[in-house]
Design an enzyme around this catalytic site. Structure first.
Site, short mmCIF file in Angstrom:
data_model
loop_
_atom_site.label_atom_id
_atom_site.label_comp_id
_atom_site.label_asym_id
_atom_site.label_seq_id
_atom_site.Cartn_x
_atom_site.Cartn_y
_atom_site.Cartn_z
N HIS A 43 4.73 -49.46 23.10
CA HIS A 43 6.06 -48.92 22.84
C HIS A 43 5.97 -47.81 21.79
CE1 HIS A 43 10.27 -48.58 21.79
NE2 HIS A 43 10.00 -48.91 20.54
N ASP A 96 7.17 -14.32 27.02
CA ASP A 96 6.42 -15.56 27.22
C ASP A 96 5.78 -15.88 25.87
OD1 ASP A 96 5.02 -17.77 28.24
OD2 ASP A 96 4.79 -16.79 30.17
N TRP A 132 -0.02 -49.25 17.07
CA TRP A 132 -0.14 -47.80 17.22
C TRP A 132 -0.91 -47.20 16.06
CZ3 TRP A 132 1.73 -43.17 14.92
CH2 TRP A 132 2.43 -43.35 13.72
N SER A 145 -4.28 -31.41 22.94
CA SER A 145 -3.09 -30.78 23.51
C SER A 145 -2.16 -30.28 22.41
CB SER A 145 -2.36 -31.79 24.39
OG SER A 145 -1.06 -31.36 24.64
N SER A 146 -1.90 -31.13 21.41
CA SER A 146 -0.96 -30.76 20.36
C SER A 146 -1.46 -29.58 19.55
CB SER A 146 -0.71 -31.93 19.41
OG SER A 146 -0.21 -33.02 20.12
N HIS A 206 1.81 -39.64 8.09
CA HIS A 206 3.07 -39.27 7.48
C HIS A 206 3.55 -37.88 7.88
CE1 HIS A 206 6.60 -40.29 5.46
NE2 HIS A 206 6.64 -39.03 5.08
N GLU A 228 3.06 -36.69 10.58
CA GLU A 228 3.53 -36.96 11.94
C GLU A 228 5.02 -37.32 11.95
OE1 GLU A 228 2.20 -36.71 14.93
OE2 GLU A 228 3.80 -37.72 16.01
N TYR A 266 7.23 -36.17 10.04
CA TYR A 266 7.98 -34.92 9.94
C TYR A 266 7.80 -34.07 11.19
CZ TYR A 266 8.81 -36.56 5.33
OH TYR A 266 9.20 -37.36 4.30
N SER A 285 20.56 -27.81 13.40
CA SER A 285 20.95 -26.58 12.69
C SER A 285 21.37 -25.47 13.66
CB SER A 285 19.79 -26.09 11.82
OG SER A 285 19.40 -27.11 10.94
N HIS A 325 2.54 -44.03 0.64
CA HIS A 325 3.70 -44.93 0.56
C HIS A 325 3.73 -45.86 1.77
CE1 HIS A 325 6.49 -41.73 2.59
NE2 HIS A 325 5.93 -42.48 3.48
N HIS A 326 2.85 -45.62 2.75
CA HIS A 326 2.66 -46.60 3.82
C HIS A 326 1.68 -47.67 3.38
CE1 HIS A 326 4.69 -44.11 6.89
NE2 HIS A 326 4.26 -43.11 6.15
N THR A 379 15.36 -33.17 1.79
CA THR A 379 16.00 -33.80 2.94
C THR A 379 17.50 -33.91 2.72
OG1 THR A 379 13.97 -35.07 3.08
CG2 THR A 379 15.74 -35.72 4.54
N LYS A 384 19.43 -30.69 3.14
CA LYS A 384 19.78 -30.33 4.52
C LYS A 384 21.11 -30.97 4.90
CE LYS A 384 15.45 -29.03 6.40
NZ LYS A 384 15.16 -28.29 7.60
N ARG A 426 7.33 -57.90 10.85
CA ARG A 426 7.32 -57.25 12.14
C ARG A 426 6.06 -57.63 12.91
NH1 ARG A 426 5.86 -51.12 10.26
NH2 ARG A 426 6.12 -50.70 12.46
#
Lengths: 405, 646
Positions: free
Chosen positions: B90, B119, B155, B189-190, B273, B275, B277, B288, B322-323, B348, B351, B470
Site C-alpha cells: 500500500h 516540448d 516500505w 526514472s525519477s 524526508h 521524499e 516534500y 497556488s 525526526h523519523h 510551511t 504558505k 501501527r
C-alpha cells in the site's frame, strides 16, 4: 452523539494510554504534548476563523457576481508577511523550551536518583522479550533471567538497557515512558519509574516481521516488599514436586479442563482478569490448590522427551536450554504466555503448545531457529513435522509448566 | 492532426538524408505505435497520469483490505503475512506508483505549457523516464503472481529484516529482491525525468519568462526536481548495498556479521524526508494555481511563496532524523533535529497564510477545483499541526510508530497531496480533454471524499494516543481500540465510494461531458491561452511574456499582444517554421532491457541478467546513433483545413 463527545474521552484511557499515564517520564512527555496541543490549538482557532471569514465574505453569491468587474489585483503586503513569520517563530519558541527540557530529562536517570536506580537488560527477539537483572546474580548461572514480564519496584528509577540480536524491535510501555528502539549492534537505553503498584501493558513498536502484531509484554510494578519476595522466589531453582511411584505414572490422568480449539487470532484475554490484573498477578505466584503430581511428573518427562529442553531453560529440573529461547524456570508464575498474548491458563497453554503457528505465525519454536529444527524441520527443501504435541499429551505438559511457580 | 503531421514529415524536411530502416523514425500519429514511440510531453503526461491512477486504485484496494482486517478486534479476514504484504505494498504503491507519477503527469503536461515551450528539453529521455517507471512498477508488483509473495518488509525496509537471514529462511524468497530492484529502477526514472524538467525550465522558457515570472506550479516542479536528484542517490546507495548483501554476501547491514542496521535507517530517511516534500511541493504548486484563478486575483505574496518553497526544499535535507527520535541518538542530536523540524513549520505556515491572503478581497467562485483546493488548505493545516506535535521529540517518543503518526501523514498525503492532485485533475481536465466535469457530480464526489477521509483518519489520532502501534495485523478487544477502528473502517468505505464516484464521473465526462472552449475558468497562466485540447506543437507562435500572470496580462492587453504575435510569427517562419522532435522506438527498447535484466537478476541468474543490460545498452546506442531527428510544421499551408486550430 455520546460516541462523538464523551466517547472520545473513553478512547484515551486504555491500558496503553499515553494520556492516562503512571510515571514521571511519561508525564513529562505528556506535558510537552499538551503544550503543543495548546499552541497549535490557539493558532488553529485564529487561522481557521480568518479562513472561514474570508471564504464566506468573498464568496460569489450568484452567476452575475462572477461577471462583475475583477477585484483589485493586489500582490501582497510585505509587512503582513514578516509579521506573521515573526509570530510563527514566537509560537514555536513556546513549544521548543519545554521540548528541550523534556529531551534531557527523559534521556537518562537524573543524577540525584542514580545511586538508587535499578538496572535491567531487555533484549528483543522475534517475537518475545528477554529481561535480565544484572544486580541479581545466581551462583553458577548468571543474572536472574525472565521473559515477557518485567517486574520492577515502585518509586525507584529503572534504567533499562535495550538490545536486539536479530532484527530491530522497540520497547514501549506507554503509561510509563515513550518508546526507545532495540537495534542490533547498538546499545540503547531508557529509564522509567512507576508511581504506584500496577500492572502495565507493553508492546513492540517497531515492525519486526511476520508476528510483530503479537509481540507484547507486561510490566508489573510492585511495592518494595513484594518485589523483594518476588526476587527471592525467582532466584530459586524451578519448583520440583515429590515424584510419584512408577506405578502411578503409567496411569492416564484427567486433564482437569476441556480443550476446544478457538482458531487463529482468537482472544486470549478475559474480563475477569482485566478487572484487577495486579491481584491476578499476585494470585499467580502461589501454586494452584488442585495440582495433580502424577500429571506434573508426566509433563516433566515429556518436556525432555519432546526436546523442549534443547532450547528452554528450566533451571534445576531439566538440563539444557539456549540463550535465544525464553527461560521457563518460573513460567507458572507469569500471567501471560506467548509474549504477553494469552493469559496463562490451562486452555491457552494447551492451545499454544499444540498449535503454536496458529497463535503466533512464523514463530521460531515452530519453524526452528539458527539451523535447529522446531516443531517443523527442513527435509529436501520441504517443511515436515518434527515435534508433535498431541491433544492427549498436552495436559501433562500444561500441568508441569503451570506448576513452575 | 493528420494535416499538420503530413506537413513536414517524414521525407523532405527531416534533417538527415535517407537512413537505414533501423534508424527510420516512426511517424504514426494514431494507434498503438504512436503511443509506444511518443515523445510528445502531453502524451507522456497522459500515460503517466493513467498509470498513476491505475496504481492509485490498486493502492486504495489494498488499503480497504487493511481496514476490513482492522474493523473488529482479533479478526481473521487475512493472515498476518498477507497483512504485512498489504501495508508494505500500500505504502510503496501510493508513494512511488501513484502520487509521484501523478505529480510527474502534471509536470509533463502542464509545465512546458506554462513556460511557453513546445516540448521538454530531451523528448526521447522523457519517453525513457516513463517506460522505466512502468518497468519499475511491474517489477515491484510481480510478487502478487509468484509463489514467494509480495514484499513484506515495510516500505521503509528497515535492516536487517530485509537481509536474507530474516526474509529468506527456507525458500528462494524473492519478494524483497523485487522490492530492492523495483525501487532502484524507479529511482532511475525519477532522476532522469527530473534532470529533464530542470533543463527544460532553465533553458526553454519563452522570451520574457524570467524566473520571478514563472508560475508557482513550475517553480514547485523545479524545486521538486532538485529534491529528487539530490535525495535519490541516498536511497540508491542504500539499495545497492542491500542488494550486495542479499546477492553477494557483503556485510553492510548483516547484523550477525557486524553490519550496522542503523546505517540503513539514516540513508533511507536522508532520502525519505525530502521524499515527503517531493510528494507535497507539487501539490502546493497546484493549489497556488487554483486559488488565484478562482479568487480572480493574483497569488498573495508570490516571492514569499516561491522562497518558502525553496526554503522547505533546503531544510528538508536537515530534518531526516525526526523519523528516528526513538533510535537513541543522544540528547544533542535529538534536540537539533527537533528544532530544525520546528523551523520547517515556518515556511510551511507562511504558505497557508499566503493562500488565505489570496482569498482575501477576491471574488471566490466555488467550482469543484476550488472546493478541493479549500479542502486541501483545511486538511493540510490539520496535518501540519500534528506535524508540529511530532517535531517535539518527547511527545513523538510516545506517538512514533503509533496510529497518531498514521493519522498525521494521511492528513498530509491524502488531505494534502491527493486532494491537490484531484483538484488539479478537475482544474486542467477542460484543457486536456476539452470537456468539463459536471459541477453537481464533482461536488458530490468532493463531499464524499472529504467526509470519508475525515471519518477514516481523525479517529486514528485517538488510537495512537491510546497506544495502538501501527503495522499490527491484529489487536485485542480489551485495549479500548475497537470503537475507533470500526468508525475508521466505515469512513474508509465512504472514502472508497467517493473515489469511485470521482473516477466514474471523470470517465463519463471524457466521453459525454459538456464541451468547452478556450480558457473556461478565466484563468491567469499561459497554458489557458491554448485551444482545448492543445495541438501537438502547443503554441503556433512562441509567446512573449510581459508579466507574472502572463495570460491575464494578454487578456488585458489584447491589441498589443496581437501585434507582437504577428511579428514573431513572421520571424519564426523565416527560421523554418515550428520545429518538432521525431518519435523513437529506442527509449522503449532500452527500458525493456532493464525489465529483462531485473527479472533475471532477482532470480539470481546473474550472468543471464547481463543480456538485459546488453539490450539496454544497445537501445541507448541506437538512440544515440539515430541522431536528434526533428521536423518542421508549417501552419500557413493548412489554414484551409479549417480545423479551428489556429
Amino acid at each position: 452523539m455520546p460516541l462523538f463527545f464523551g466517547g472520545w474521552l473513553n478512547w484515551l484511557t486504555g491500558p496503553q494510554s499515553t494520556i492516562d499515564v503512571a510515571g514521571p517520564v511519561a508525564e513529562s512527555q505528556r506535558h510537552v504534548f499538551y503544550v503543543t496541543v495548546w499552541v497549535t490549538g490557539i493558532i488553529f482557532v485564529l487561522v481557521a476563523s480568518v479562513l472561514t471569514y474570508a471564504t464566506l465574505k468573498y464568496k460569489a453569491r450568484n452567476d452575475s457576481d462572477e461577471q462583475t468587474p475583477t477585484p483589485p489585483q493586489g500582490h501582497g503586503n510585505p509587512f503582513i508577511e514578516l509579521g506573521l513569520i515573526a509570530a510563527s517563530v514566537l509560537a514555536l519558541v513556546f513549544i521548543a523550551i519545554p521540548t528541550l527540557r523534556a529531551i534531557w530529562y527523559a534521556y537518562d536517570v537524573p543524577a540525584a536518583e542514580k545511586t538508587n536506580a535499578l538496572e535491567v537488560n531487555a533484549t528483543g527477539y522475534q517475537w518475545w522479550f528477554k529481561f535480565e537483572y544484572p544486580s541479581e546474580q545466581i551462583d553458577g548461572v548468571g543474572p536472574l533471567t525472565t521473559a515477557n514480564e518485567l517486574v520492577i519496584p515502585v518509586g525507584r528509577a529503572i534504567r533499562i538497557n535495550l538490545r536486539a540480536n536479530d532484527v530491530m524491535h522497540s520497547f514501549w510501555v506507554p503509561k510509563l515512558a515513550g518508546k526507545v528502539d532495540m537495534i542490533p549492534n547498538r546499545g540503547n537505553h531508557l529509564w522509567l519509574k512507576a508511581d504506584a503498584p500496577g500492572y502495565f501493558w507493553g508492546q513492540c513498536a517497531e515492525y519486526c516481521g511476520e508476528s510483530h502484531a503479537v509481540m507484547r509484554f507486561r510490566l508489573i510494578a510492585l511495592a518494595q516488599k513484594d518485589y523483594a519476595e518476588w526476587i527471592i522466589a525467582q532466584k530459586a531453582p524451578a519448583r520440583a514436586l515429590t515424584p510419584p511411584s512408577d506405578g502411578a505414572l503409567a496411569k492416564t490422568q484427567p486433564a482437569g479442563y476441556a480443550f476446544k480449539n478457538p482458531g487463529r487470532n482468537a482472544p486470549g484475554y478475559s474480563s475477569a482478569f482485566d478487572t484487577d490484573p495486579l491481584a491476578a498477578w499476585l494470585k499467580q505466584q502461589k501454586p494452584a490448590a488442585n495440582e495433580n503430581p502424577v500429571l506434573i511428573a508426566q509433563g516433566h518427562d515429556l518436556f525432555t522427551a519432546k526436546s523442549c529442553v534443547t532450547c528452554h531453560v528450566v533451571r534445576g529440573n531439566n538440563m539444557g536450554g539456549a540463550p535465544f529461547a525464553p527461560d521457563l524456570t518460573h513460567i507458572g508464575s507469569r500471567t501471560t504466555i506467548a509474549a504477553g498474548l494469552l493469559e496463562n491458563n490451562s486452555v491457552n497453554l494447551h492451545r499454544w503448545i499444540t498449535r503454536p503457528n496458529e497463535v503466533k505465525p512464523g514463530n521460531k519454536m515452530y519453524l526452528g531457529i539458527n539451523g535447529m529444527p522446531g516443531y517443523m524441520m527442513m527435509q529436501d527443501d520441504k517443511l515436515v513435522p518434527h515435534i508433535v504435541v498431541s491433544d492427549e499429551e498436552a495436559p501433562a505438559i500444561v500441568a508441569y509448566l503451570q506448576s513452575l511457580k | 492532426m493528420e494535416a499538420i503531421a503530413n506537413a513536414g514529415h517524414p521525407g523532405a524536411e527531416t534533417h538527415a538524408g535517407k537512413r537505414s530502416w533501423l534508424f527510420t523514425r516512426p511517424t504514426a500519429k494514431t494507434g498503438i505505435v504512436s503511443w509506444l514511440t511518443t515523445v510528445d510531453h502531453k502524451r507522456i503526461g497522459m500515460l503517466y497520469g493513467i498509470s498513476a491512477l491505475f496504481f492509485f486504485l490498486v493502492g486504495g484496494f489494498e488499503a480497504l483490505l487493511i481496514r476490513i482486517q482492522l474493523a473488529v478486534p482479533n479478526n481473521t479476514f487475512i493472515s498476518h503475512q498477507t497483512y504485512n504484504e498489504m501495508f508494505t505494498m500500500h505504502a510503496t504503491t501510493m508513494v512511488f506508483l501513484a502520487v509521484m507519477p501523478l505529480s510527474a503527469a502534471f509536470f509533463n503536461y502542464i509545465m512546458p505549457l506554462q513556460i511557453g515551450a513546445r516540448d521538454v528539453a530531451f523528448p526521447r529521455l522523457n519517453g525513457f523516464a516513463f517506460w522505466v517507471f512502468i518497468v519499475g512498477a511491474i517489477v515491484i508488483n510481480i510478487g502478487w503472481f509468484v509463489k514467494s509473495g509480495s514484499p513484506d518488509a515495510g516500505w521503509f525496509g528497515y535492516a536487517p529484516l530485509t537481509s536474507k537471514a530474516y526474509s529468506d529462511q527456507f525458500a528462494g524468497d524473492m519478494s524483497t529482491d523485487l522490492w530492492v530492484m523495483g525501487l532502484q529502477i524507479l529511482g532511475v526514472s525519477s532522476v532522469v525525468g527530473s534532470l529533464n524538467f530542470i533543463v527544460t525550465i532553465i533553458n526553454l522558457r519563452a522570451p520574457g519568462m524570467t524566473m520571478m515570472r514563472l508560475p508557482v506550479f513550475t517553480w514547485m516542479t523545479l524545486i521538486t526536481a532538485f529534491l529528487i536528484i539530490l535525495s535519490f542517490p541516498a536511497i540508491t546507495i542504500a539499495l545497492v548495498e542491500l542488494m550486495m548483501d542479499r546477492s553477494f554476501n557483503t556485510n553492510f547491514f548483516e547484523a550477525a556479521n557486524g553490519g550496522l542496521p542503523i546505517l540503513w535507517s539514516h540513508l533511507f530517511w536522508i532520502f525519505g524526508h525530502p521524499e515527503v516534500y517531493i510528494l507535497i511541493l507539487p501539490a502546493m504548486g497546484i493549489i497556488s494555481e487554483i486559488l488565484p484563478t478562482f479568487s480572480r486575483k493574483p497569488l498573495f505574496g508570490y516571492p514569499i511563496i516561491v522562497f518558502s518553497g525553496a526554503c522547505i526544499g533546503f531544510l528538508g535535507f536537515g530534518v531526516w532524523s525526526h523519523h528516528m527520535f526513538t533510535t537513541g541518538m543522544g540528547s544533542v542530536a535529538t534536540a537539533a533535529f527537533s528544532l530544525m523540524t520546528m523551523a520547517i513549520a515556518v515556511p510551511t505556515g507562511v504558505k497557508i497564510f499566503n493562500w488565505i491572503g489570496t482569498l482575501w478581497g477576491g471574488q471566490l467562485r466555488m467550482s469543484t477545483p476550488m472546493m478541493f483546493a479549500l479542502g486541501f488548505v483545511w486538511m493540510f493545516m490539520f496535518g501540519g499541526f500534528s506535524g508540529i506535535m511530532h517535531a517535539a521529540a518527547p511527545a513523538d517518543s510516545q506517538q512514533h510508530n503509533s496510529y497518531f503518526v498514521v493519522a498525521h501523514f494521511h492528513y498530509v498525503l491524502i488531505g494534502g497531496s491527493v486532494f491537490a492532485l484531484l483538484a488539479g485533475i478537475h482544474y486542467w481536465f477542460p484543457l486536456i480533454f476539452g470537456r468539463k466535469v459536471s459541477e453537481f457530480w464533482g461536488k458530490l464526489s468532493f463531499w464524499l471524499i472529504f467526509v470519508g477521509f475525515n471519518v477514516t483518519f481523525f479517529p486514528m489520532h485517538f488510537l495512537g494516543l491510546n497506544g495502538m502501534p501501527r503495522r499490527t495485523a491484529v489487536y485485542d478487544g480489551n485495549m479500548g481500540w475497537s470503537d475507533a477502528n470500526l468508525v475508521s473502517t466505515v469512513g474508509a468505505f465512504i472514502l472508497g465510494v467517493g473515489i469511485a464516484v470521482y473516477f466514474t464521473v471523470m470517465i463519463r465526462t471524457y466521453f459525454k461531458g459538456e464541451k468547452v472552449g478556450r480558457d473556461p475558468w478565466d484563468a491567469r497562466t499561459l497554458e489557458w491561452s491554448l485551444p482545448t485540447p492543445p495541438p501537438e506543437h502547443n503554441y503556433d507562435v512562441i509567446p512573449t511574456i510581459h508579466a507574472r500572470d502572463a495570460f491575464w496580462y494578454e487578456k488585458t492587453h489584447k491589441d498589443e499582444i496581437a501585434k507582437e504575435t504577428a511579428e514573431h510569427a513572421k520571424s519564426e517562419t523565416a527560421h523554418g517554421g515550428i520545429h518538432m522532435p521525431s518519435q523513437s522506438w529506442f527509449p522503449l527498447l532500452a527500458a525493456s532491457g532493464l525489465l529483462i535484466g531485473a527479472i533475471l537478476f532477482v532470480n539470481h541468474l546473474f550472468l543471464w541478467a547481463i543480456i538485459g543490460g546488453g539490450i539496454m545498452v544497445l537501445g541507448i546506442y541506437f538512440w544515440a546513433s539515430e541522431g536528434p531527428g526533428g521536423y518542421h510544421v508549417h501552419l500557413e499551408k493548412h489554414d484551409d483545413h479549417g480545423d479551428g486550430r489556429h
